[in-house]
Design a protein around this motif. Structure first.
Motif, short mmCIF file in Angstrom:
data_model
loop_
_atom_site.label_atom_id
_atom_site.label_comp_id
_atom_site.label_asym_id
_atom_site.label_seq_id
_atom_site.Cartn_x
_atom_site.Cartn_y
_atom_site.Cartn_z
N GLY A 57 0.80 -1.22 0.00
CA GLY A 57 0.00 0.00 0.00
C GLY A 57 0.83 1.26 0.00
O GLY A 57 1.75 1.43 -0.80
N HIS A 58 0.50 2.16 0.92
CA HIS A 58 1.16 3.45 0.98
C HIS A 58 2.41 3.41 1.84
O HIS A 58 3.11 4.41 1.96
CB HIS A 58 0.20 4.50 1.55
CG HIS A 58 -0.18 4.25 2.98
ND1 HIS A 58 -1.04 3.24 3.35
CD2 HIS A 58 0.20 4.85 4.13
CE1 HIS A 58 -1.18 3.25 4.66
NE2 HIS A 58 -0.45 4.20 5.17
N LYS A 59 2.71 2.27 2.47
CA LYS A 59 3.83 2.18 3.39
C LYS A 59 5.00 1.45 2.75
O LYS A 59 4.89 0.28 2.39
CB LYS A 59 3.43 1.41 4.66
CG LYS A 59 2.44 2.11 5.55
CD LYS A 59 2.20 1.26 6.79
CE LYS A 59 1.24 1.91 7.74
NZ LYS A 59 1.02 1.09 8.95
N ARG A 60 6.13 2.16 2.62
CA ARG A 60 7.34 1.47 2.18
C ARG A 60 7.84 0.57 3.31
O ARG A 60 8.29 -0.55 3.07
CB ARG A 60 8.41 2.48 1.80
CG ARG A 60 9.72 1.82 1.38
CD ARG A 60 10.73 2.84 0.88
NE ARG A 60 11.97 2.21 0.49
CZ ARG A 60 13.03 2.86 0.01
NH1 ARG A 60 12.97 4.18 -0.14
NH2 ARG A 60 14.12 2.21 -0.34
N HIS A 61 7.80 1.08 4.53
CA HIS A 61 8.20 0.31 5.71
C HIS A 61 7.02 0.22 6.66
O HIS A 61 6.14 1.08 6.66
CB HIS A 61 9.38 0.97 6.43
CG HIS A 61 10.62 1.13 5.60
ND1 HIS A 61 11.41 0.06 5.24
CD2 HIS A 61 11.19 2.23 5.07
CE1 HIS A 61 12.44 0.50 4.52
NE2 HIS A 61 12.32 1.81 4.40
#
Length: 288
Positions: A271-275
């Motif tokens: 989604g919108h989270k790389r980490h």
């Protein structure tokens, strides 16, 4: 990282626990939480409060998961024979009371968390899974997964009903997803998560697993979705391979490899989270 063992009654396996929880790089607060109280272990994963969205609460998900874990421990101490769903309902009720005087606990954005619990109880294990923090277990060389997919299923259904145009801005898609999640949280046709309604505990996936006999459980893992990326997002391992990694190298090594994959393949991050915060608990049930 912690490594502990708990002595069982005679003729029952020892439960050895290895656990690690690491905040996402660049984040000061870890919104995951490890719980270990006696024979009860758990992983809690707080839902990140999206920027620009009100929550009705002066606290945040890190506060919520720490408080919920503490309340679970207190509930277990007070009523050790209670079901896991009963303990979780009491903990949710207590945390609601902890901030009801200062916050709008009925706000759709009130802090919430996934919950995965495992408790040794005599010759069996009790488990509870609520939202997307799964339990993985192994018995007689076969690996099984208890996963609550209602959040993913709800979001897939809504995307199918409201297919956005191909030119839709990613930020618009993200904001729409947040609104959907809030609308369908703790609803009969939606998904269930620990927040302010104790009734959510009764909607968790609960059961028992044997610790004795030919089909006994030999090892188990409790994971936040930041740790399950190793299997579900980056495809570094199958579930059996992940269990072998945890047994041989430990939970900290699993999270190290997830971080490396997030850095090497940012386009495959969820989604919108790389980490994401990542937490893993590995339990070995040893008869030696």
């Amino acid at each position: 990282m912690t490594s502990r063992s708990s002595a069982p009654p005679a003729d029952l396996p020892t439960m050895r626990v290895d656990a690690c929880s690491v905040a996402a790089p660049g984040q000061s607060d870890n919104e995951d939480q490890i719980l270990q109280y006696g024979d009860l272990v758990g992983v809690l994963d707080g839902a990140t409060a999206p920027a620009g969205f009100d929550t009705g609460c002066s606290h945040g998900p890190a506060w919520y998961v720490r408080r919920l874990a503490a309340r679970l421990g207190l509930a277990s101490a007070a009523t050790p024979a209670a079901s896991l769903a009963g303990l979780l309902a009491e903990a949710i009720r207590a945390v609601r009371d902890d901030h009801a005087a200062t916050c709008d606990v009925d706000h759709p954005g009130t802090p919430s968390a996934t919950v995965c619990l495992l408790r040794r109880s005599g010759g069996h294990l009790d488990y509870l899974v609520l939202c997307d923090s799964p339990l993985v277990f192994e018995a007689a060389g076969q690996v099984g997964v208890v996963a609550d997919n209602r959040l993913a299923d709800t979001m897939a259904r809504l995307r199918g009903q409201h297919d956005p145009p191909a030119t839709d801005d990613p930020r618009h898609r993200y904001h729409r997803a947040v609104r959907w999640q809030r609308q369908w949280m703790n609803q009969p046709d939606g998904y269930w998560v620990a927040a302010a309604d104790p009734a959510a505990a009764d909607r968790a996936l609960c059961g028992t697993l044997p610790l004795t006999g030919p089909g006994r459980i030999t090892r188990a893992a409790l994971l936040s979705d930041g740790a399950t990326r190793a299997v579900e997002r980056f495809e570094l391992y199958s579930w059996p391979q992940l269990m072998d990694l945890l047994a041989e190298a430990g939970s900290a090594e699993l999270i190290r490899q997830v971080r490396a994959a997030e850095t090497a393949e940012p386009d495959r991050a969820t989604g919108h989270k790389r980490h994401d915060d990542a937490t893993a608990i590995f339990c070995l049930f040893d008869t030696r």
